[in-house]
Each structure stands twice: as structure tokens, then as C-alpha cells.
Design a protein around this motif. Structure first.
Motif, PDB file in Angstrom:
ATOM      1  N   ASP A   1      17.515 -31.261  -9.614  1.00  0.00           N
ATOM      2  CA  ASP A   1      16.867 -32.409  -8.984  1.00  0.00           C
ATOM      3  C   ASP A   1      17.623 -33.700  -9.319  1.00  0.00           C
ATOM      4  OD1 ASP A   1      14.693 -34.724  -9.128  1.00  0.00           O
ATOM      5  OD2 ASP A   1      13.900 -33.181  -7.791  1.00  0.00           O
ATOM      6  N   SER A   2      17.560 -34.666  -8.432  1.00  0.00           N
ATOM      7  CA  SER A   2      18.293 -35.920  -8.615  1.00  0.00           C
ATOM      8  C   SER A   2      17.892 -36.647  -9.897  1.00  0.00           C
ATOM      9  CB  SER A   2      18.065 -36.839  -7.411  1.00  0.00           C
ATOM     10  OG  SER A   2      16.680 -37.105  -7.241  1.00  0.00           O
ATOM     11  N   LYS A   3      16.700 -36.368 -10.405  1.00  0.00           N
ATOM     12  CA  LYS A   3      16.232 -37.033 -11.620  1.00  0.00           C
ATOM     13  C   LYS A   3      17.115 -36.728 -12.822  1.00  0.00           C
ATOM     14  CE  LYS A   3      12.409 -35.330 -13.460  1.00  0.00           C
ATOM     15  NZ  LYS A   3      11.001 -34.840 -13.506  1.00  0.00           N
ATOM     16  N   PHE A   4      17.942 -35.668 -12.722  1.00  0.00           N
ATOM     17  CA  PHE A   4      18.796 -35.303 -13.850  1.00  0.00           C
ATOM     18  C   PHE A   4      20.195 -35.918 -13.766  1.00  0.00           C
ATOM     19  CE2 PHE A   4      15.782 -31.673 -13.381  1.00  0.00           C
ATOM     20  CZ  PHE A   4      15.012 -31.978 -14.489  1.00  0.00           C
ATOM     21  N   GLY A   5      20.469 -36.698 -12.715  1.00  0.00           N
ATOM     22  CA  GLY A   5      21.648 -37.546 -12.710  1.00  0.00           C
ATOM     23  C   GLY A   5      22.868 -37.080 -11.949  1.00  0.00           C
ATOM     24  N   LEU A   6      22.829 -35.878 -11.368  1.00  0.00           N
ATOM     25  CA  LEU A   6      24.017 -35.394 -10.652  1.00  0.00           C
ATOM     26  C   LEU A   6      24.110 -35.949  -9.234  1.00  0.00           C
ATOM     27  CD1 LEU A   6      24.421 -31.647 -11.701  1.00  0.00           C
ATOM     28  CD2 LEU A   6      25.500 -33.688 -12.638  1.00  0.00           C
ATOM     29  N   ASP A   7      23.166 -36.778  -8.834  1.00  0.00           N
ATOM     30  CA  ASP A   7      23.192 -37.336  -7.483  1.00  0.00           C
ATOM     31  C   ASP A   7      24.145 -38.520  -7.354  1.00  0.00           C
ATOM     32  OD1 ASP A   7      21.512 -38.822  -9.207  1.00  0.00           O
ATOM     33  OD2 ASP A   7      20.534 -39.770  -7.505  1.00  0.00           O
ATOM     34  N   ARG A   8      24.627 -39.075  -8.456  1.00  0.00           N
ATOM     35  CA  ARG A   8      25.484 -40.261  -8.383  1.00  0.00           C
ATOM     36  C   ARG A   8      26.772 -39.980  -7.620  1.00  0.00           C
ATOM     37  NH1 ARG A   8      27.692 -41.806 -12.602  1.00  0.00           N
ATOM     38  NH2 ARG A   8      26.834 -40.364 -14.138  1.00  0.00           N
ATOM     39  N   GLY A   9      27.064 -40.854  -6.668  1.00  0.00           N
ATOM     40  CA  GLY A   9      28.263 -40.711  -5.855  1.00  0.00           C
ATOM     41  C   GLY A   9      28.032 -40.006  -4.539  1.00  0.00           C
ATOM     42  N   PHE A  10      26.908 -39.318  -4.409  1.00  0.00           N
ATOM     43  CA  PHE A  10      26.575 -38.645  -3.159  1.00  0.00           C
ATOM     44  C   PHE A  10      25.745 -39.583  -2.282  1.00  0.00           C
ATOM     45  CE2 PHE A  10      27.253 -34.845  -5.826  1.00  0.00           C
ATOM     46  CZ  PHE A  10      28.158 -34.167  -5.016  1.00  0.00           C
ATOM     47  N   ARG A  11      26.237 -39.842  -1.084  1.00  0.00           N
ATOM     48  CA  ARG A  11      25.455 -40.664  -0.156  1.00  0.00           C
ATOM     49  C   ARG A  11      24.182 -39.932   0.247  1.00  0.00           C
ATOM     50  NH1 ARG A  11      27.695 -44.290   4.871  1.00  0.00           N
ATOM     51  NH2 ARG A  11      25.678 -45.206   5.402  1.00  0.00           N
ATOM     52  N   ILE A  12      24.294 -38.622   0.412  1.00  0.00           N
ATOM     53  CA  ILE A  12      23.132 -37.778   0.670  1.00  0.00           C
ATOM     54  C   ILE A  12      23.028 -36.780  -0.469  1.00  0.00           C
ATOM     55  CG2 ILE A  12      22.117 -36.032   2.194  1.00  0.00           C
ATOM     56  CD1 ILE A  12      22.065 -38.788   3.410  1.00  0.00           C
ATOM     57  N   TYR A  13      21.872 -36.742  -1.110  1.00  0.00           N
ATOM     58  CA  TYR A  13      21.608 -35.724  -2.142  1.00  0.00           C
ATOM     59  C   TYR A  13      20.319 -35.032  -1.748  1.00  0.00           C
ATOM     60  CZ  TYR A  13      21.695 -33.501  -6.740  1.00  0.00           C
ATOM     61  OH  TYR A  13      21.776 -32.579  -7.773  1.00  0.00           O
ATOM     62  N   ASP A  14      20.471 -33.904  -1.067  1.00  0.00           N
ATOM     63  CA  ASP A  14      19.342 -33.239  -0.428  1.00  0.00           C
ATOM     64  C   ASP A  14      18.695 -32.252  -1.398  1.00  0.00           C
ATOM     65  OD1 ASP A  14      17.574 -31.796   1.093  1.00  0.00           O
ATOM     66  OD2 ASP A  14      18.893 -31.583   2.808  1.00  0.00           O
ATOM     67  N   ASP A  15      17.658 -32.711  -2.072  1.00  0.00           N
ATOM     68  CA  ASP A  15      16.842 -31.836  -2.911  1.00  0.00           C
ATOM     69  C   ASP A  15      15.386 -31.891  -2.461  1.00  0.00           C
ATOM     70  OD1 ASP A  15      16.194 -34.387  -3.645  1.00  0.00           O
ATOM     71  OD2 ASP A  15      16.588 -34.145  -5.785  1.00  0.00           O
ATOM     72  N   TYR A  16      15.177 -32.327  -1.211  1.00  0.00           N
ATOM     73  CA  TYR A  16      13.842 -32.678  -0.745  1.00  0.00           C
ATOM     74  C   TYR A  16      12.917 -31.486  -0.558  1.00  0.00           C
ATOM     75  CZ  TYR A  16      16.815 -36.630   0.459  1.00  0.00           C
ATOM     76  OH  TYR A  16      17.738 -37.623   0.411  1.00  0.00           O
ATOM     77  N   GLU A  17      13.447 -30.342  -0.175  1.00  0.00           N
ATOM     78  CA  GLU A  17      12.589 -29.216   0.170  1.00  0.00           C
ATOM     79  C   GLU A  17      12.468 -28.183  -0.947  1.00  0.00           C
ATOM     80  OE1 GLU A  17      13.689 -27.510   3.873  1.00  0.00           O
ATOM     81  OE2 GLU A  17      13.699 -29.409   4.937  1.00  0.00           O
ATOM     82  N   VAL A  18      12.963 -28.512  -2.129  1.00  0.00           N
ATOM     83  CA  VAL A  18      12.784 -27.601  -3.253  1.00  0.00           C
ATOM     84  C   VAL A  18      11.296 -27.562  -3.592  1.00  0.00           C
ATOM     85  CG1 VAL A  18      13.313 -27.178  -5.679  1.00  0.00           C
ATOM     86  CG2 VAL A  18      15.087 -28.041  -4.153  1.00  0.00           C
ATOM     87  N   PRO A  19      10.683 -26.371  -3.645  1.00  0.00           N
ATOM     88  CA  PRO A  19       9.233 -26.299  -3.870  1.00  0.00           C
ATOM     89  C   PRO A  19       8.823 -26.907  -5.205  1.00  0.00           C
ATOM     90  CG  PRO A  19      10.117 -24.182  -3.136  1.00  0.00           C
ATOM     91  CD  PRO A  19      11.292 -25.052  -3.454  1.00  0.00           C
ATOM     92  N   THR A  20       7.720 -27.609  -5.213  1.00  0.00           N
ATOM     93  CA  THR A  20       7.149 -28.105  -6.458  1.00  0.00           C
ATOM     94  C   THR A  20       6.104 -27.135  -6.997  1.00  0.00           C
ATOM     95  OG1 THR A  20       5.548 -29.390  -5.174  1.00  0.00           O
ATOM     96  CG2 THR A  20       7.547 -30.523  -5.887  1.00  0.00           C
ATOM     97  N   SER A  21       5.497 -26.382  -6.115  1.00  0.00           N
ATOM     98  CA  SER A  21       4.591 -25.309  -6.534  1.00  0.00           C
ATOM     99  C   SER A  21       4.465 -24.332  -5.383  1.00  0.00           C
ATOM    100  CB  SER A  21       3.211 -25.864  -6.904  1.00  0.00           C
ATOM    101  OG  SER A  21       2.624 -26.491  -5.797  1.00  0.00           O
ATOM    102  N   ASP A  22       4.683 -23.060  -5.680  1.00  0.00           N
ATOM    103  CA  ASP A  22       4.660 -22.060  -4.616  1.00  0.00           C
ATOM    104  C   ASP A  22       4.510 -20.692  -5.264  1.00  0.00           C
ATOM    105  OD1 ASP A  22       5.228 -20.259  -2.532  1.00  0.00           O
ATOM    106  OD2 ASP A  22       6.418 -21.750  -1.503  1.00  0.00           O
ATOM    107  N   ASP A  23       3.505 -19.951  -4.855  1.00  0.00           N
ATOM    108  CA  ASP A  23       3.265 -18.647  -5.463  1.00  0.00           C
ATOM    109  C   ASP A  23       4.411 -17.675  -5.235  1.00  0.00           C
ATOM    110  OD1 ASP A  23      -0.278 -18.747  -4.626  1.00  0.00           O
ATOM    111  OD2 ASP A  23       0.828 -19.528  -6.367  1.00  0.00           O
ATOM    112  N   ILE A  24       5.184 -17.890  -4.148  1.00  0.00           N
ATOM    113  CA  ILE A  24       6.298 -16.986  -3.858  1.00  0.00           C
ATOM    114  C   ILE A  24       7.345 -17.068  -4.962  1.00  0.00           C
ATOM    115  CG2 ILE A  24       8.254 -16.603  -2.290  1.00  0.00           C
ATOM    116  CD1 ILE A  24       6.483 -17.419  -0.004  1.00  0.00           C
TER     117      ILE A  24
END
Length: 297
Positions: free
Chosen positions: A133-156
């Protein structure tokens, strides 16, 4: 007549400027870079590394067309620290990300995406797991950092946040949508697949082993990316790097997953580099190298 002639010249000039900008300001000879990181992927479970049961035709063909590194090792068998090493060229004690979910990359450390961005490249990343997730800092330098659809809670998937991820078809789909809009100018695109990591989700046919099915599914999504580059005549303009971040124990040495031991099953990972007519075909490199070498290369 003179007025219309001047208008025509102005239109031609405008079109020329637009075309120049769309091709990168006359620097279209610069190669694109597609970095594919394969989470939890053992080298010895790919066909091009001699595994007869593998169903990895896309990666195998990539190895045939480029360079395969047979002694490539990760520097740490954990996702965030390993990717931080690849993106900074530093070992975990140097960049500070030593444990998943506990550390954030310092803003003072330059990243690979920042280097590419400073040289005029379009930059985008498509990550599959919450652990990146971008909160851990690897998003720097990326104009687009697509982590939007990673599930936050999902039984699957799993209640443990470190196990939450989106399937490879969704990751590849997001990357392809971006590439279709931005592939006219030089780009650095990072695509991360998490499927071989537990919990196993894809029930694909043809393989009895759940881990091998996940690897095969990931390979089919890598093929989608490569097929797009072929269709758009971009394959010869794009360097493709496919690298594992760490392996998986699968019961070897008493370890089912990874993160505790440092044996080959979790440390020896695939590295394939191909494309842009810059590399010999089918070459095997046997020198010992590791993930920390990718940034400088």
C-alpha cells in the motif's frame, strides 16, 4: 491566398508540435521499461528453470527471447523489504524497511520511479497486495500508484491484512487500461502480482498442485501484458524485467511459507530480462547476483 497559406503553415506546425510531444520530444528512441514483480515465486517452479510440471509459457518464451539468470537471489524473504530493496538499491538495514507492515520508506531515500520521472518518463505502478500500500512509501515517483482495489476485508482472502490482495486479472486489467492511454511516450510501468502467495484462490484446471495453479494463472496475466506490447508494436521498444521478490517454503526444510529461514526455496527467485533488441536470445547467466543489483542496473 497569402492568408490561407499562413494558416496552413500554422496548422502544420501545430500538428508537428503535438506529434513531437506525444513521442517524447524527439526522444522516442529511449526504451520503455516494464517491471513485473512476481510475489512468492520460486525459480524452480517455472518451466524455463527446468520444472517439467510448470504451465508458464509466457515466462518461458520471455526467457527464450532474452536473458535468464539462474543464480538470482532475493536479499530478504518478505514482500515490502524485498521490493524496497529493488526500488532503492539498498539492503534492508540501509533503507529501513525490515518487516511487512511495520516500517515506511524514508522520504530521503531516492527511488527508481523518481529517477525515471526526473528523466521525463511516465511512471505508473499497479500493486496487488495491501503489504505494498502507498502508506508504506513505495509510491514516491509514481504519477499513478494504483492500490485502490486491494481488498480491505473479504472472506475470499484472509482477515490478516498482510494477506489481502487482488487477483492478477484485475491487476493486469488496470495496467492495460493505463498502457493504452500512455504508451506513446517512454514509460516506466511496474506491475506486481501476488497470486502465488497464500491463501490460494484460483482453481484453474490442468494442475493438481494449488501453488502451481496460482503460478500458471499469474503467467496467463503476464501474457496479456506482453500480447498488448506485441499488438501495438511496442515489444521491440520495451525492456521487460520479470523478477521474483522471494520464494516459498512449500514444506521444504519444515517451512510452509516464508520469512523465517534462508534456504534456496525462499531465497532463489527468477530473473528474466528481455526486449528492445538489446539482449542476446536464450542466454543463461550463472553469476551470483541479488535483488539489490536491479536499481543500479
Amino acid at each position: 491566398m497569402k492568408r490561407w497559406f499562413l494558416i496552413l503553415i500554422a496548422v502544420i506546425t501545430l500538428v508537428a508540435v503535438i506529434l513531437l510531444l506525444r513521442t517524447g520530444g524527439g526522444r522516442s528512441d529511449r526504451p520503455n521499461l516494464l517491471l513485473i514483480t512476481m510475489d512468492t515465486t520460486r525459480a524452480d517452479h517455472l518451466g524455463c528453470y527446468g520444472y517439467a510440471a510448470a504451465r508458464t509459457p509466457a515466462l518461458d518464451k520471455l526467457a527464450e527471447s532474452g536473458v535468464r539468470f539462474s543464480r538470482f537471489f532475493c536479499n530478504v524473504p518478505l514482500t515490502l523489504p524485498s521490493h524496497a530493496t529493488m526500488m532503492t538499491g539498498l539492503y534492508p538495514p540501509e533503507h529501513g524497511c525490515r518487516v511487512n507492515g511495520a516500517h515506511v520508506l524514508s522520504e530521503e531515500i531516492p527511488t527508481l520511479a523518481e529517477v525515471f520521472s526526473s528523466h521525463g518518463y511516465q511512471t505508473a505502478a499497479f500493486v496487488a497486495a495491501f503489504v505494498l500500500d502507498s502508506k508504506f512509501g513505495l509510491d514516491r515517483g509514481f504519477r499513478i500508484y494504483d492500490d485502490y482495489e486491494v481488498p480491505t476485508s473479504d472472506d475470499i482472502y484472509d482477515d490478516n491484512a498482510m494477506y489481502r490482495y487482488r487477483r492478477g486479472d484485475k491487476v493486469a486489467g488496470a495496467a492495460l487500461r493505463w498502457l493504452k492511454k500512455h504508451s506513446r511516450r517512454p514509460f516506466f510501468c511496474w506491475v506486481h502480482f501476488f497470486d502465488p502467495h497464500r491463501p490460494y484462490y484460483f482453481p484453474g484446471p490442468g494442475l493438481s498442485d494449488a501453488y502451481d495453479r496460482e503460478v500458471a494463472f499469474m503467467d496467463s496475466q503476464i501474457k496479456r501484458l506482453i500480447d498488448y506490447l506485441k499488438e501495438e508494436a511496442l515489444l521491440e521498444k520495451t525492456i521487460i524485467i520479470a523478477a521474483g521478490d522471494h520464494g516459498e517454503g512449500l514444506g521444504d526444510h519444515g517451512e510452509e511459507e516464508h520469512g523465517l529461514l534462508l534456504y534456496d526455496p525462499v531465497m532463489r527467485v527468477p530473473l528474466i530480462i528481455s526486449g528492445a533488441a538489446r539482449f542476446p536470445r536464450g542466454l543463461e547467466v550463472t553469476e551470483l547476483i541479488s535483488s539489490v543489483d536491479l536499481f543500479s542496473t
